[in-house]
Design a protein around this motif. Structure first.
Motif, PDB file in Angstrom:
ATOM      1  N   GLY A 147     -10.477 -29.131  -2.541  1.00 39.59           N
ATOM      2  CA  GLY A 147      -9.642 -28.560  -1.459  1.00 39.59           C
ATOM      3  C   GLY A 147     -10.828 -27.192  -0.495  1.00 39.59           C
ATOM      4  O   GLY A 147     -11.076 -26.906  -0.559  1.00 39.59           O
ATOM      5  N   SER A 154      -5.614 -32.293  -0.188  1.00 40.97           N
ATOM      6  CA  SER A 154      -6.969 -32.282  -1.568  1.00 40.97           C
ATOM      7  C   SER A 154      -7.317 -33.608  -1.554  1.00 40.97           C
ATOM      8  O   SER A 154      -6.444 -35.090  -1.666  1.00 40.97           O
ATOM      9  N   THR A 180      -3.725 -27.793  -3.450  1.00 39.65           N
ATOM     10  CA  THR A 180      -4.007 -26.989  -3.537  1.00 39.65           C
ATOM     11  C   THR A 180      -3.063 -26.332  -3.214  1.00 39.65           C
ATOM     12  O   THR A 180      -2.530 -26.712  -1.439  1.00 39.65           O
TER      13      THR A 180
END
Length: 450
Positions: A147, A154, A180
Motif C-alpha cells: 500500500g 493496493s 489500503t
C-alpha cells in the motif's frame, strides 16, 4: 419527372439508406463499447503500472527472521463500519497492530480470514511512504500486499528474492480483496487471506515499510506470527440482511441493465418489424420500468460507506457513478426532445435542435449501457468474493460468467433483430402530417420516426 419530383425521390432514397447505416454503426459501437467497458471493469487493478526496478541491493540478513508467536487476543468486537468481528493483536511489533476476522469459524479445513495490519508510530510510512504485509517467512517465498500513502491502489506481489518485487500475484493468489487506508496516524493494509487444506493455527507474516515513495528498499522489516485458532466468525448478526440486500441489489440491476434498458434501446432497431408507432411506446415503457428498478436498486445502498475496502469495489463505484450520470442525461434528453415540426416543444425548445438531440441520444444510449454492463459484471464479482460460501440461489445466479452469457444473448438478439428489420421489412414512409409529432404520443396518429 419534374426537377422537384426528382429531388423528392432522391431525398426519399437518402432517408431510406441513412437509418440502415446509422443502425449498423450503432450496433458496432455497442459491441465495441460493451467489450471494452466490461473487460476494463473486470480487470480492475490487475495491471502493474509501477516502474519497479531490481536494483534493491540486499544485505545478507534474513528478511524473514522468526518473530514471536502471539496468542489470541480476547478483545474481539464487531466493527460498525464493516459489520465484521475483529480480534486485535495490539502492538505485536512496536508500531504494528494486527487483526483477524474469520470468514467462517466453523470450517476448520481451510484458512479463510480477513487480515488488517496497521502501521503507526515508528512504523508510520508518513505522507509519502509505503508499507507491505503478507503471508510468508522470508523474501524468498512470500506474498505481500503493498500500500502507498499517495493513494495508489493496493497491489499483491509474489516475493522470490531479496529484490524489489515485480511479479504480480494474480490467478489463485492467496491474498485478495486488497485495500489500503491512510490518515495522519498511519496506514492500514487489509486483505482476505485464503489457504486451502490447512487447519487454522499459527500463521507467519512478513512486513516491510519505508517513509519514501515506492519502489525502494525498505527501512524496516521483519516477521510476526499469530495463532488464529478459534477466532470468531467474521459475520455479525446482520449477515443475513447484508446478504439479502446485496443479492436484491444485484438482481434489480440485472433486471434494469440486462433486460429493460437494452430492451428499450433495441426497440429502435426493430421499428420496421412492429406495427407503426408501437416501437416508440415500447421504447418509453421499457425505459420507464428500467429507470424505476434502477432507482430502487440504488436506494438499497443509501448510507453505505464501503469505499476503499478493495480496488475492485472502487472500480465498481466509479462505473456506477458514470452510469448514473449518463442515465440522468439520457432520460432528460428523452423528456426534452425537440419536435420535428410544429413549433417549439414546451414552448422553449426549438425544432432546430432536433439533429443535435438525435445524435446525442443515439450516442449516449450504447455508452451508458456498456458502462452499466461493466458495473453489473464487477458487482457480480464482488458478490462472489463476499458471499461465495453461501449456497443461496441468488449467489449462484449472480456470477460473472452468467452475466457474460446474458449480455452475449442480448447482443445476439439485437443483431438478429436489426438484420431482420433492415432486410426483411420495408422502411416505412415518414408521415407528412405537420401535427404528427404531437399526436403520435397519444395514439391519434402513427409515424415510424418520433
Amino acid at each position: 419527372m419534374s426537377a422537384l419530383g426528382a429531388r423528392s425521390a432522391r431525398r426519399t432514397r437518402t432517408r431510406t439508406r441513412k437509418p440502415r447505416w446509422m443502425t449498423l454503426a450503432m450496433l458496432a459501437l455497442v459491441c465495441a463499447l460493451l467489450a471494452l467497458a466490461a473487460s476494463r471493469g473486470v480487470a480492475g487493478d490487475g495491471g502493474d503500472d509501477d516502474d519497479d526496478d531490481d536494483d534493491d541491493d540486499d544485505d545478507d540478513d534474513d528478511h524473514g527472521s522468526s518473530g514471536p508467536a502471539v496468542t489470541v487476543n480476547a478483545a474481539c468486537a464487531v466493527d460498525a463500519t464493516d459489520g465484521l468481528t475483529w480480534c486485535v493483536y495490539a502492538n505485536v511489533v512496536d508500531g504494528i497492530d494486527l487483526a483477524f476476522s474469520a470468514i467462517d469459524s466453523t470450517d476448520v479445513s481451510r484458512v479463510d480470514h480477513y487480515v488488517k495490519a496497521t502501521f503507526t508510530g515508528t512504523k508510520n510510512p508518513g505522507s509519502a511512504g509505503w508499507a507491505s504485509f503478507g503471508p510468508g517467512a522470508s523474501m524468498s517465498s512470500a506474498v505481500v500486499s503493498v500500500g502507498q500513502a499517495n493513494g495508489a491502489s493496493s497491489k499483491a506481489y509474489t516475493l522470490t528474492s531479496h529484490a524489489t518485487p515485480s511479479t504480480m500475484c494474480s490467478a489463485g493468489c492467496s491474498i485478495t480483496e486488497l485495500a489500503t487506508t491512510t490518515d495522519a496516524s498511519g496506514m492500514t493494509l487489509k486483505f482476505r487471506y485464503t489457504k486451502e487444506n490447512a487447519t487454522p493455527g499459527t500463521e507467519t507474516f512478513i512486513w516491510g515499510m519505508k517513509t519514501s515513495a515506492w519502489p525502494g528498499k525498505h527501512s524496516a522489516f521483519g516477521t510476526v506470527s499469530a495463532d488464529i485458532t478459534g477466532i470468531s466468525t467474521a459475520s455479525s448478526g446482520s449477515s443475513t440482511s447484508t446478504l439479502t440486500r446485496d443479492v436484491t441489489h444485484g438482481v434489480l440491476m440485472v433486471m434494469a441493465w440486462v433486460i429493460f434498458m437494452p430492451g428499450a434501446s433495441a426497440m429502435t432497431l426493430v421499428k420496421n418489424a412492429l406495427p407503426d408507432g408501437l416501437w416508440f411506446k415500447l421504447h418509453m415503457l421499457g425505459a420507464a420500468i428500467g429507470s424505476l428498478i434502477f432507482a430502487i436498486a440504488l436506494g438499497l445502498l443509501l448510507g453505505r460507506e464501503d469505499h476503499g475496502e478493495s480496488s475492485l469495489l472502487d472500480t465498481h463505484y466509479t462505473l456506477a457513478l458514470g452510469t448514473i450520470g449518463l442515465w440522468v442525461a439520457q432520460i432528460s434528453l428523452g423528456v426534452l426532445r425537440p419536435n420535428k415540426t410544429g413549433g417549439n416543444r414546451l414552448g422553449f425548445i426549438p425544432t432546430s435542435l432536433r439533429p443535435a438531440w438525435f445524435l446525442a441520444h443515439r450516442v449516449i444510449g450504447p455508452i451508458v449501457i456498456s458502462i452499466a454492463a461493466a458495473a453489473v459484471v464487477t458487482g457480480a464479482k464482488l458478490i462472489q468474493d463476499k458471499h461465495s460460501a453461501d449456497s443461496a440461489i441468488g449467489i449462484k445466479f449472480l456470477t460473472p460468467d452468467v452475466m457474460y452469457a446474458m449480455y452475449a444473448t442480448v447482443v445476439a438478439v439485437a443483431l438478429v433483430g436489426a438484420g431482420m428489420n433492415l432486410y426483411c421489412f420495408k422502411q416505412r414512409r415518414r408521415s407528412t402530417n405537420p401535427s404528427a409529432p404531437y399526436l403520435i404520443e397519444t395514439g391519434q396518429t402513427m409515424s415510424s420516426d418520433v
